[in-house]
Design an enzyme around this catalytic site. Structure first.
Site, short mmCIF file in Angstrom:
data_model
loop_
_atom_site.label_atom_id
_atom_site.label_comp_id
_atom_site.label_asym_id
_atom_site.label_seq_id
_atom_site.Cartn_x
_atom_site.Cartn_y
_atom_site.Cartn_z
N THR A 397 0.87 -1.17 0.00
CA THR A 397 0.00 0.00 0.00
C THR A 397 0.90 1.21 0.00
OG1 THR A 397 -1.55 -1.28 1.29
CG2 THR A 397 -1.82 1.09 1.42
N THR A 415 -3.90 1.10 -2.59
CA THR A 415 -3.32 -0.23 -2.36
C THR A 415 -3.73 -1.24 -3.41
OG1 THR A 415 -3.05 -1.95 -0.68
CG2 THR A 415 -5.24 -1.04 -0.90
N ASN A 417 -3.15 -4.29 -1.94
CA ASN A 417 -3.07 -5.18 -0.78
C ASN A 417 -1.65 -5.71 -0.59
OD1 ASN A 417 -3.93 -6.28 1.57
ND2 ASN A 417 -4.94 -8.03 0.68
N ASP A 439 -8.90 -9.05 2.22
CA ASP A 439 -9.27 -8.17 3.35
C ASP A 439 -10.66 -8.50 3.89
OD1 ASP A 439 -6.92 -6.77 3.58
OD2 ASP A 439 -7.62 -4.99 2.51
O1 DON Z 1 -6.87 -1.99 2.96
C1 DON Z 1 -6.14 -2.51 3.80
O2 DON Z 1 -6.27 -2.35 4.98
C2 DON Z 1 -4.99 -3.37 3.33
N1 DON Z 1 -5.30 -3.94 2.05
C3 DON Z 1 -3.76 -2.55 3.31
C4 DON Z 1 -2.56 -3.36 2.90
C5 DON Z 1 -1.27 -2.74 3.27
O3 DON Z 1 -1.22 -1.70 3.87
C6 DON Z 1 -0.06 -3.49 2.91
N2 DON Z 1 1.08 -2.68 3.12
N3 DON Z 1 2.07 -2.83 3.66
#
Ligand code: DON
Length: 589
Positions: A397, A415, A417, A439
């Site tokens: 992200t 993001t 993901n 998610d």
């Molecule tokens: O929307 C979310 O909460 C996750 N898909 C975010 C993923 C994320 O931050 C990965 N990064 N390091």
């Protein structure tokens, strides 16, 4: 740790050790009697060595200096913060294929100089054919299908989101905002260590997919540091979006390529899914913290609600007098995280499908109620808060923050993901698809890849948007003037990283650099442990926390990639990009 940083650390540490190890707190809220000096641990890697951005007109902070430059150019040519955010979004889709994207989604929180607030949801949507059974094995246990490959993708929202931002707030022609991204894709850019190593680390997954292998593993290897990566397919895709707008993506030639790609791997996204997709304006989560107004993202992100619960609980304590990174303050911070995540995991989901008691969750009365169960010296038992029974034990992200000369502010977190999303690049379109469906709750009680144990409120289902932790946030000072623009990646650690950045500025009075560099902790209810960054906490403090009954998970890594802008009372803008990731930069003018 970045090599370059190691070298600089070695050469500068002797000189800087005494001046930077203890950062005297500037006067600010909470300063005064009882305030202690704010010291970062001696063996802490991030000690103010990276440059900050300063400016009086505008500021852009992103995780990639090239994308920051694109945003700054838009501001300096007279575009507003939203124009710059759109251009940065497209630029990151080129230079940061691990997270910047056309094939994912995101959230934008906006506060215009006249006080208007807005929150745009361009989160991915589950395809109409997405039902839990497709992601469970014959025993009813979640499989890998929500993480890798064609089944893992939700309908991308990014192009619709950036187009909607432009429709409502944009002042610069759309094509002009895509031009720098097209240039970077067509002519290429220099591969840095982060990209080279990131692709090498994910090679076993990503090279399963033919198009991904062709574009990102030329000659069968991740591109070398210093080589030039050109992405002609992506340049063509961006060109279509520039000339035909979002319809090229949702109804036109790009939609055809996405649907064709799906057919290669039993993917679910259809033309109907793509043409139904809409970015949606939502009412931002707005609450007060020590006289400041905090504006953040509502569901389908859990970010704003969870942040509100955390800060509302903490507002009653004088964190500053308890000390930075001391057991007494960290204990309270962790207890607030624990309670906020319990509600997050139980109540929150897609607002178009589930009823949520949001007004109550973000109220001061509720925070007061939650505080009654917090002991000052005893860790609570997560089990007593958890309402989602656990059935099994169990990056990427990016965020950018922008302020323009009028004082308009934009916080965007976007993001796909995981790093490089589902691993699938759409053939002839040249971009990665997300694996955002992970998610969702695939089955209540089973942790997702972040260990989050979530309820039926976030169950995967046709047309739903998965609950996110992304927390793009803007803070306005008690006089109604912009103070902070902030956000981060990191899955559930996003919420706690953002909370700590805000606390660092407002409670501890840290300068922008220290507020970003300072070590972070994390707790998400389950697993019931405090995650501590590598070398982030002295043994003495860990020891006291253990005597309170906390489990400490001393990790070997760092959390988050915070992009922070702070406006000083004299109007000067300060920006800092997180040194935990290579290549970020805040630039002002
Ligand atoms: O929307 C979310 O909460 C996750 N898909 C975010 C993923 C994320 O931050 C990965 N990064 N390091």
């Amino acid at each position: 740790m970045r090599k370059e940083l190691v070298m600089r650390w070695i050469t500068l540490s002797l000189v800087l050790c005494f001046s930077l190890a203890c950062v005297p707190p500037p006067a600010g809220p909470g300063a005064g009697a009882g305030a202690r000096r704010i010291s970062l641990p001696f063996d802490w890697e991030f000690r103010g060595l990276e440059p900050i951005g300063t400016g009086t007109q505008g500021m852009v902070a992103t995780t990639d200096a090239r994308a920051t430059r694109v945003g700054l150019d838009v501001l300096q040519a007279g575009g507003n913060a939203v124009d710059a955010a759109i251009a940065v979004g497209f630029a990151l889709a080129v230079v940061l294929p691990s997270a910047g994207n056309l094939g994912g989604g995101g959230f934008a929180v906006i506060r215009m100089a006249d006080g208007e607030m807005a929150a745009l949801d361009y989160r991915e949507m589950a395809p109409l054919l997405a039902i839990p059974e497709r992601y469970l094995d014959t025993e009813g246990v979640p499989t890998n299908a929500s993480r890798v490959g064609h089944l893992a993708s939700g309908v991308p929202g990014s192009v619709a989101g950036l187009a909607e931002l432009h429709r409502r707030f944009g002042t610069v022609p759309w094509e002009d905002l895509l031009a720098p991204a097209i240039d970077l894709a067509e002519n290429g850019f220099t591969v840095n260590e982060r990209l080279s190593r990131g692709l090498a680390a994910r090679a076993s997954i990503l090279t399963q997919f033919e198009t991904t292998r062709q574009i990102f593993y030329p000659g069968g290897e991740a591109p070398r540091i210093g080589s030039v990566l050109r992405q002609p397919q992506l340049a063509a895709t961006l060109g279509l979006i520039a000339s035909q707008g979002k319809d090229a993506f949702y109804r036109g030639p790009i939609a055809d390529l996405i649907v064709e790609e799906m057919q290669k791997g039993d993917g679910l996204i259809t033309h109907e899914d793509l043409s139904r997709y809409r970015a949606k304006w939502r009412d931002p989560i707005v609450f007060e913290y020590r006289g400041h107004t905090v504006i953040s993202m509502p569901p389908p992100s859990s970010g704003g609600v969870t942040l509100a619960e955390i800060l509302n609980i903490l507002e009653a304590y004088n964190l500053r007098s308890l000390g930075f990174n001391e057991a007494e303050s960290l204990h309270l911070i962790v207890e607030s995280f624990r309670r906020a995540f319990a509600d997050r995991n139980y109540y929150l989901g897609d607002p178009d499908f589930v009823e949520m008691p949001i007004a109550r969750l973000i109220s001061d009365e509720y925070a007061a109620e939650l505080r009654t169960s917090i002991s000052r010296t005893r860790a609570s038992d997560s089990e007593s808060f958890n309402r989602v029974p656990v059935l099994s034990e169990g990056t990427n992200t990016t965020h950018y923050s922008i302020v323009d000369a009028q004082g308009n502010a934009v916080a965007v977190t976007t993001t796909i993901n995981s790093s490089y999303g589902s691993g699938v690049v759409v053939e002839r379109a040249g971009f990665f698809l997300n694996n955002e469906l992970d998610d969702f709750t695939i089955r209540a009680g089973y942790p997702n890849q972040y260990g989050l144990v979530q309820s039926e409120a976030n169950l995967i289902g046709p047309g739903r948007r998965p609950l996110s932790a992304m927390t793009p946030t803007i803070v306005v000072d008690p006089q109604g003037v912009l103070r902070i623009v902030v956000g981060s990646p990191g899955g559930p650690r996003i919420i706690t990283a953002v909370a700590q950045a805000i606390i660092n500025v407002i409670d501890y009075g840290m300068d922008v650099r220290t507020a970003v560099d300072a070590p972070r902790v994390h707790h998400q209810l389950l697993p019931d442990e405090i995650y501590v960054e590598k070398n982030g906490l002295e043994a003495r403090v860990r020891g006291i926390l253990s005597t309170y009954g906390h489990e400490i998970n001393q990790t070997t890594h760092y959390f988050g990639d915070v992009q922070l802008i702070v406006r000083a009372p004299d109007g000067t803008l300060y920006g800092a990009s997180d040194p935990r990731q290579e290549g970020g930069r805040a630039l002002g003018y």
